[in-house]
Design a protein around this motif. Sequence first.
Motif, PDB file in Angstrom:
ATOM      1  N   GLN A  84      -7.425   0.459  -0.955  1.00  8.20           N
ATOM      2  CA  GLN A  84      -7.880  -0.650  -0.132  1.00  8.20           C
ATOM      3  C   GLN A  84      -9.033  -0.193   0.766  1.00  8.20           C
ATOM      4  O   GLN A  84     -10.084  -0.815   0.806  1.00  8.20           O
ATOM      5  N   THR A 142       0.836  -1.200   0.000  1.00  5.71           N
ATOM      6  CA  THR A 142       0.000   0.000   0.000  1.00  5.71           C
ATOM      7  C   THR A 142       0.870   1.250   0.000  1.00  5.71           C
ATOM      8  O   THR A 142       0.594   2.231  -0.693  1.00  5.71           O
ATOM      9  N   ASP A 195      -5.643  -1.666  -5.156  1.00  5.71           N
ATOM     10  CA  ASP A 195      -5.182  -2.264  -3.906  1.00  5.71           C
ATOM     11  C   ASP A 195      -6.244  -3.248  -3.412  1.00  5.71           C
ATOM     12  O   ASP A 195      -7.292  -2.846  -2.919  1.00  5.71           O
ATOM     13  N   GLU A 196      -5.980  -4.508  -3.575  1.00  6.19           N
ATOM     14  CA  GLU A 196      -6.890  -5.578  -3.167  1.00  6.19           C
ATOM     15  C   GLU A 196      -8.323  -5.317  -3.613  1.00  6.19           C
ATOM     16  O   GLU A 196      -9.233  -5.256  -2.799  1.00  6.19           O
TER      17      GLU A 196
HETATM   18 MG   LIG Z   1      -2.218  -2.701   2.072  1.00  7.38          MG
END
Ligand SMILES: [Mg+2]
Lengths: 353, 251
Positions: free
Chosen positions: B92, B50, B177-178
């Motif tokens: 995220q 991140t 991010d994810e």
């Molecule tokens: Mg992260």
Amino acid sequence: MTSTSPVQPAENHVAPQADHGDPARSLISRIAEGRAWLFLAGLIVCFEIWSRLAFGATFVLNPFNLQSIAIFAVAPLLLATGQTFVIISGGIDLSLGFIMGLAAVVAAHATNMAGAAIPLPLAMLAGILASVIVAGVPGVINGLLISRLKVPPFIGTLGMFGVARGAAFLLAGGTTVPVQNSWFALLGNGKFYGVPYLVIITAVFVIIMHYLLSQTRFGQHNYAIGANVQAARRSGIDIRGHILRLYVLSAMCAGLGGALYAARFTAGAAQAGEPLLLDSVAAVVIGGASLFGGSGTIFGTVAGALVIAVIQYGLVFVNVEPFWQFIAVGVVIIISVLIDQAQRRFSGARQDE
Amino acid sequence: MNNTNQNGPLLEVRNLSKHFGAVRALNDFSMAVRPGEVVALAGDNGAGKTTLIKAISGVFQPTGGEILLRGQPVTFATPQEAREKGIETIYQDLALADNLSIGANIFLGREPMRKAFGFLPVLDRKAMAAAAKETMSRLDFHVSRLEAPVSNFSGGQRQAVAIGRAVYWDAQILIMDEPTAALGVPEQRKVISLIHQLKAQGRGVIFISHNLQDIFAVSDRIVVLRRGVQAGERKISETNHDEVVKLMVGG
Ligand SMILES: [Mg+2]
Ligand SMILES: Nc1ncnc2c1ncn2[C@@H]1O[C@H](COP(=O)(O)OP(=O)(O)OP(=O)(O)O)[C@@H](O)[C@H]1O
């Protein structure tokens, strides 16, 4: 293409509706959003019945009563429009009351001084302008404290509450400052076809503020910041600049309130806005804004300010001891927050765990 | 647009570092993304994934190193500057204003205006709603209440809004991010097929995931981060789950 597993193209999915649109629920939530206006209507009906039973006289159809209520609502409403923006952004401005007092004193002094040099109508305009500009100064300081130095709004504006209060009393020399300007007095007490000038000015101002909140980027960003500062920042919104402008705006609303106060009483007084600060917060909350930020409207606040004015004036009209006003307004604030909670439960919005 | 560098990487980071006081969240990290390439970024919790993408997208100022866009060195003082250069990031922790509609979120910070009565500038809510509807149906999400605040939608639906925003703005580089972490299986698939679409359109994608299945389904390359440093880089066609896990945990 190195990917091995073939993935279905998106077009092949038959996705269910992504939301849970339900017209009945939307209707309930729409009614709940206008609750301050419903509340106001109910209140007026109550006073009407009370007044007819007790004195056999009408309450609401009496133009004098309507004028008085509107005049009553002007000053708290001006503070509350600025407060609405601040509360939607997730902040609060406790300094508004004494910024209004400071502005009232400045308006009186400036109008008098200008009146010695230039024609009275121009002197009046100079006085109003001076008070709004001077009111902007504590607004700038509030904004800088909160946006640059990360002082919590509650604390920063509480400090400014004291500073503005002291400055206002010093500037007034500890007394009230009378205004010698017939135009200014006319502005504060004259009428246009039965509608006080003060009410007309306030109405126009409120419509401009409604436009600013609901139709411009400034307003849209204000809602976004109140809901999720991080999202707003990542979207490229200039948070610092916005917060600075926000507190200047709210201080200038109080500045206009101070100038109109000086016009109405043909005098500037440092304590002009002292009792109005809490009324302004109450009007915003009764109007449907959440103190956690992210929601609220100007027209809701207008209804909130009118609810307070009707309670205060109505109770006097039906001869109830004035102390009951505090109790009644307090009860209304609590009820409106309870309704807000209930509405969240019914309207299908995300609920707290 | 700069076309001098057509076959070179769209985005390259060289020796990028980000320190938080004594914490070296990212240290001397290098990687590149070419047009039409999906690069997966893998690593354990706290590995610095991140932090890396925040340093790329202008949220954090890197402590050291450089970022090159089509071969030109760039610095982004704010996320806005990165977006203007065509780098969209889907974070995220979802970056949506919950009280606003899908359209308002897509346009947040760059709202379209129109003239009411021929002179008064006002927000063009119709244009926002229309763009929201079009974008969301491209992602196969069909929404009837375009005015409803996004707080009324599920996590997956909100993820789709965030992706929709990047798609709408025609970003050349998407950093995710994810993006599938909070989603149910059908919605995960939709995101994966969406990434395929983005790739086919010649965009570059950096895709962070803890799900090796997703990574192997969609990526061309995988870059592994371990405690802030690059622990290895593999072509997906030349590696397997075991090797990637070994790179992640070290040893
Ligand atoms: Mg992260
Ligand atoms: N804003 C910050 N301030 C200080 N330290 C930070 C900050 N953000 C991240 N860190 C630290 O940097 C390191 C890397 O964190 P990062 O969030 O980049 O990990 P990650 O790889 O994204 O992990 P995850 O898979 O859990 O999301 C961690 O030690 C974290 O505590």
